[in-house]
Write a protein that holds these residues in place. Structure first.
Motif, PDB file in Angstrom:
ATOM      1  N   GLU A 149       3.961  13.748  12.057  1.00 51.22           N
ATOM      2  CA  GLU A 149       3.959  12.318  11.746  1.00 51.22           C
ATOM      3  C   GLU A 149       3.031  11.532  12.662  1.00 51.22           C
ATOM      4  O   GLU A 149       2.424  10.544  12.250  1.00 51.22           O
ATOM      5  N   ALA A 150       2.920  11.957  13.906  1.00 53.41           N
ATOM      6  CA  ALA A 150       2.067  11.240  14.859  1.00 53.41           C
ATOM      7  C   ALA A 150       0.609  11.204  14.401  1.00 53.41           C
ATOM      8  O   ALA A 150      -0.083  10.197  14.596  1.00 53.41           O
ATOM      9  N   ILE A 151       0.151  12.266  13.780  1.00 51.81           N
ATOM     10  CA  ILE A 151      -1.223  12.303  13.261  1.00 51.81           C
ATOM     11  C   ILE A 151      -1.404  11.232  12.189  1.00 51.81           C
ATOM     12  O   ILE A 151      -2.390  10.486  12.197  1.00 51.81           O
ATOM     13  N   VAL A 206       0.861  -1.177   0.000  1.00 50.38           N
ATOM     14  CA  VAL A 206       0.000   0.000   0.000  1.00 50.38           C
ATOM     15  C   VAL A 206       0.900   1.230   0.000  1.00 50.38           C
ATOM     16  O   VAL A 206       1.968   1.237   0.618  1.00 50.38           O
ATOM     17  N   PHE A 207       0.465   2.267  -0.711  1.00 50.37           N
ATOM     18  CA  PHE A 207       1.195   3.523  -0.799  1.00 50.37           C
ATOM     19  C   PHE A 207       0.209   4.645  -0.561  1.00 50.37           C
ATOM     20  O   PHE A 207      -0.911   4.615  -1.059  1.00 50.37           O
ATOM     21  N   GLY A 208       0.605   5.637   0.215  1.00 49.33           N
ATOM     22  CA  GLY A 208      -0.259   6.776   0.446  1.00 49.33           C
ATOM     23  C   GLY A 208       0.533   8.053   0.627  1.00 49.33           C
ATOM     24  O   GLY A 208       1.722   8.020   0.954  1.00 49.33           O
ATOM     25  N   ILE A 209      -0.143   9.171   0.412  1.00 45.79           N
ATOM     26  CA  ILE A 209       0.432  10.494   0.663  1.00 45.79           C
ATOM     27  C   ILE A 209      -0.547  11.256   1.545  1.00 45.79           C
ATOM     28  O   ILE A 209      -1.744  11.314   1.249  1.00 45.79           O
ATOM     29  N   TYR A 210      -0.033  11.804   2.607  1.00 45.39           N
ATOM     30  CA  TYR A 210      -0.815  12.566   3.577  1.00 45.39           C
ATOM     31  C   TYR A 210      -0.234  13.965   3.717  1.00 45.39           C
ATOM     32  O   TYR A 210       0.958  14.167   3.486  1.00 45.39           O
ATOM     33  N   TYR A 250       4.022  -1.118   8.243  1.00 49.46           N
ATOM     34  CA  TYR A 250       4.045   0.152   7.514  1.00 49.46           C
ATOM     35  C   TYR A 250       5.216   0.996   7.967  1.00 49.46           C
ATOM     36  O   TYR A 250       5.791   0.783   9.033  1.00 49.46           O
ATOM     37  N   GLU A 251       5.546   1.946   7.119  1.00 48.86           N
ATOM     38  CA  GLU A 251       6.582   2.935   7.409  1.00 48.86           C
ATOM     39  C   GLU A 251       6.068   4.283   6.926  1.00 48.86           C
ATOM     40  O   GLU A 251       5.462   4.376   5.857  1.00 48.86           O
ATOM     41  N   VAL A 252       6.278   5.305   7.722  1.00 46.38           N
ATOM     42  CA  VAL A 252       5.897   6.668   7.359  1.00 46.38           C
ATOM     43  C   VAL A 252       7.171   7.504   7.304  1.00 46.38           C
ATOM     44  O   VAL A 252       8.008   7.434   8.206  1.00 46.38           O
ATOM     45  N   LYS A 253       7.292   8.278   6.246  1.00 45.88           N
ATOM     46  CA  LYS A 253       8.442   9.169   6.081  1.00 45.88           C
ATOM     47  C   LYS A 253       7.952  10.547   5.673  1.00 45.88           C
ATOM     48  O   LYS A 253       7.025  10.672   4.856  1.00 45.88           O
ATOM     49  N   GLU A 254       8.574  11.585   6.236  1.00 39.93           N
ATOM     50  CA  GLU A 254       8.276  12.934   5.767  1.00 39.93           C
ATOM     51  C   GLU A 254       8.818  13.060   4.349  1.00 39.93           C
ATOM     52  O   GLU A 254       9.896  12.573   4.021  1.00 39.93           O
ATOM     53  N   TRP A 255       8.030  13.708   3.494  1.00 46.40           N
ATOM     54  CA  TRP A 255       8.336  13.758   2.065  1.00 46.40           C
ATOM     55  C   TRP A 255       8.474  15.217   1.622  1.00 46.40           C
ATOM     56  O   TRP A 255       7.687  16.072   2.016  1.00 46.40           O
ATOM     57  N   ILE A 256       9.463  15.465   0.789  1.00 47.83           N
ATOM     58  CA  ILE A 256       9.657  16.782   0.195  1.00 47.83           C
ATOM     59  C   ILE A 256       9.196  16.681  -1.261  1.00 47.83           C
ATOM     60  O   ILE A 256       9.829  15.982  -2.066  1.00 47.83           O
ATOM     61  N   GLN A 257       8.126  17.351  -1.585  1.00 49.14           N
ATOM     62  CA  GLN A 257       7.608  17.334  -2.949  1.00 49.14           C
ATOM     63  C   GLN A 257       8.411  18.316  -3.794  1.00 49.14           C
ATOM     64  O   GLN A 257       8.322  19.515  -3.606  1.00 49.14           O
ATOM     65  N   ALA A 258       9.209  17.778  -4.715  1.00 48.15           N
ATOM     66  CA  ALA A 258      10.068  18.617  -5.539  1.00 48.15           C
ATOM     67  C   ALA A 258       9.313  19.203  -6.733  1.00 48.15           C
ATOM     68  O   ALA A 258       9.581  20.319  -7.151  1.00 48.15           O
ATOM     69  N   LYS A 272       0.415   8.468  11.714  1.00 50.91           N
ATOM     70  CA  LYS A 272       0.496   7.139  12.327  1.00 50.91           C
ATOM     71  C   LYS A 272      -0.793   6.789  13.064  1.00 50.91           C
ATOM     72  O   LYS A 272      -1.249   5.645  13.016  1.00 50.91           O
ATOM     73  N   ASN A 273      -1.390   7.749  13.714  1.00 49.44           N
ATOM     74  CA  ASN A 273      -2.645   7.503  14.415  1.00 49.44           C
ATOM     75  C   ASN A 273      -3.753   7.127  13.428  1.00 49.44           C
ATOM     76  O   ASN A 273      -4.548   6.221  13.693  1.00 49.44           O
ATOM     77  N   LEU A 274      -3.810   7.821  12.290  1.00 50.47           N
ATOM     78  CA  LEU A 274      -4.809   7.490  11.268  1.00 50.47           C
ATOM     79  C   LEU A 274      -4.610   6.071  10.745  1.00 50.47           C
ATOM     80  O   LEU A 274      -5.571   5.320  10.577  1.00 50.47           O
ATOM     81  N   ILE A 275      -3.367   5.706  10.488  1.00 47.86           N
ATOM     82  CA  ILE A 275      -3.071   4.368   9.981  1.00 47.86           C
ATOM     83  C   ILE A 275      -3.453   3.311  11.013  1.00 47.86           C
ATOM     84  O   ILE A 275      -4.121   2.321  10.697  1.00 47.86           O
ATOM     85  N   GLU A 276      -3.048   3.517  12.248  1.00 51.88           N
ATOM     86  CA  GLU A 276      -3.295   2.524  13.288  1.00 51.88           C
ATOM     87  C   GLU A 276      -4.752   2.473  13.728  1.00 51.88           C
ATOM     88  O   GLU A 276      -5.171   1.499  14.360  1.00 51.88           O
ATOM     89  N   SER A 277      -5.534   3.481  13.382  1.00 51.89           N
ATOM     90  CA  SER A 277      -6.968   3.481  13.661  1.00 51.89           C
ATOM     91  C   SER A 277      -7.779   2.856  12.528  1.00 51.89           C
ATOM     92  O   SER A 277      -8.972   2.607  12.676  1.00 51.89           O
ATOM     93  N   ASP A 278      -7.135   2.615  11.396  1.00 50.40           N
ATOM     94  CA  ASP A 278      -7.820   2.070  10.226  1.00 50.40           C
ATOM     95  C   ASP A 278      -8.193   0.604  10.465  1.00 50.40           C
ATOM     96  O   ASP A 278      -7.398  -0.157  11.016  1.00 50.40           O
ATOM     97  N   PRO A 279      -9.389   0.201  10.046  1.00 49.40           N
ATOM     98  CA  PRO A 279      -9.794  -1.200  10.209  1.00 49.40           C
ATOM     99  C   PRO A 279      -8.843  -2.197   9.545  1.00 49.40           C
ATOM    100  O   PRO A 279      -8.706  -3.326  10.014  1.00 49.40           O
ATOM    101  N   TYR A 280      -8.164  -1.786   8.490  1.00 46.10           N
ATOM    102  CA  TYR A 280      -7.219  -2.695   7.845  1.00 46.10           C
ATOM    103  C   TYR A 280      -6.025  -2.972   8.749  1.00 46.10           C
ATOM    104  O   TYR A 280      -5.520  -4.088   8.791  1.00 46.10           O
ATOM    105  N   TRP A 281      -5.557  -1.975   9.466  1.00 48.40           N
ATOM    106  CA  TRP A 281      -4.443  -2.181  10.401  1.00 48.40           C
ATOM    107  C   TRP A 281      -4.933  -2.972  11.608  1.00 48.40           C
ATOM    108  O   TRP A 281      -4.301  -3.936  12.033  1.00 48.40           O
TER     109      TRP A 281
END
Length: 89
Positions: free
Chosen positions: A59-61, A50-54, A80-88, A63-72
């Motif tokens: 980051e805590a927000i 799975v891939f997503g952009i938020y 899963y892994e969450v990384k801060e992303w710089i949109q170039a 992660k909380n959304l992911i861990e609250s999801d019924p799929y998780w």
């Protein structure tokens, strides 16, 4: 606000196992989209990742959304892994 990417994995036979949780999962994603937190999210074609952009204050927000999801919560997403992303572009 910062942007974050999600990389994660699905369990074996995810398409079958997700059925009881699918509508709640989609409803939650729609709410996140309406609130402007979720930009996009989806599986790879082989349904193994799975891939997503938020966009969120931190980051805590995300992660909380992911861990609250019924799929998780029901083992459809297995890691899963969450990384801060710089949109170039």
């Amino acid at each position: 606000m910062a942007k974050y990417i999600l990389f994660g994995s699905y369990c074996e036979n995810a398409i079958e196992k997700r059925t009881p949780y699918r509508q709640a999962h989609l409803d939650g994603l729609a709410k996140q989209k309406e609130e402007g937190i979720l930009i996009t999210l989806g599986p790879t074609k082989d349904n193994s990742k799975v891939f997503g952009i938020y966009e969120a204050d931190n980051e805590a927000i995300v992660k909380n959304l992911i861990e609250s999801d019924p799929y998780w919560q029901n083992g459809i997403w297995t890691d899963y892994e969450v990384k801060e992303w710089i949109q170039a572009f």
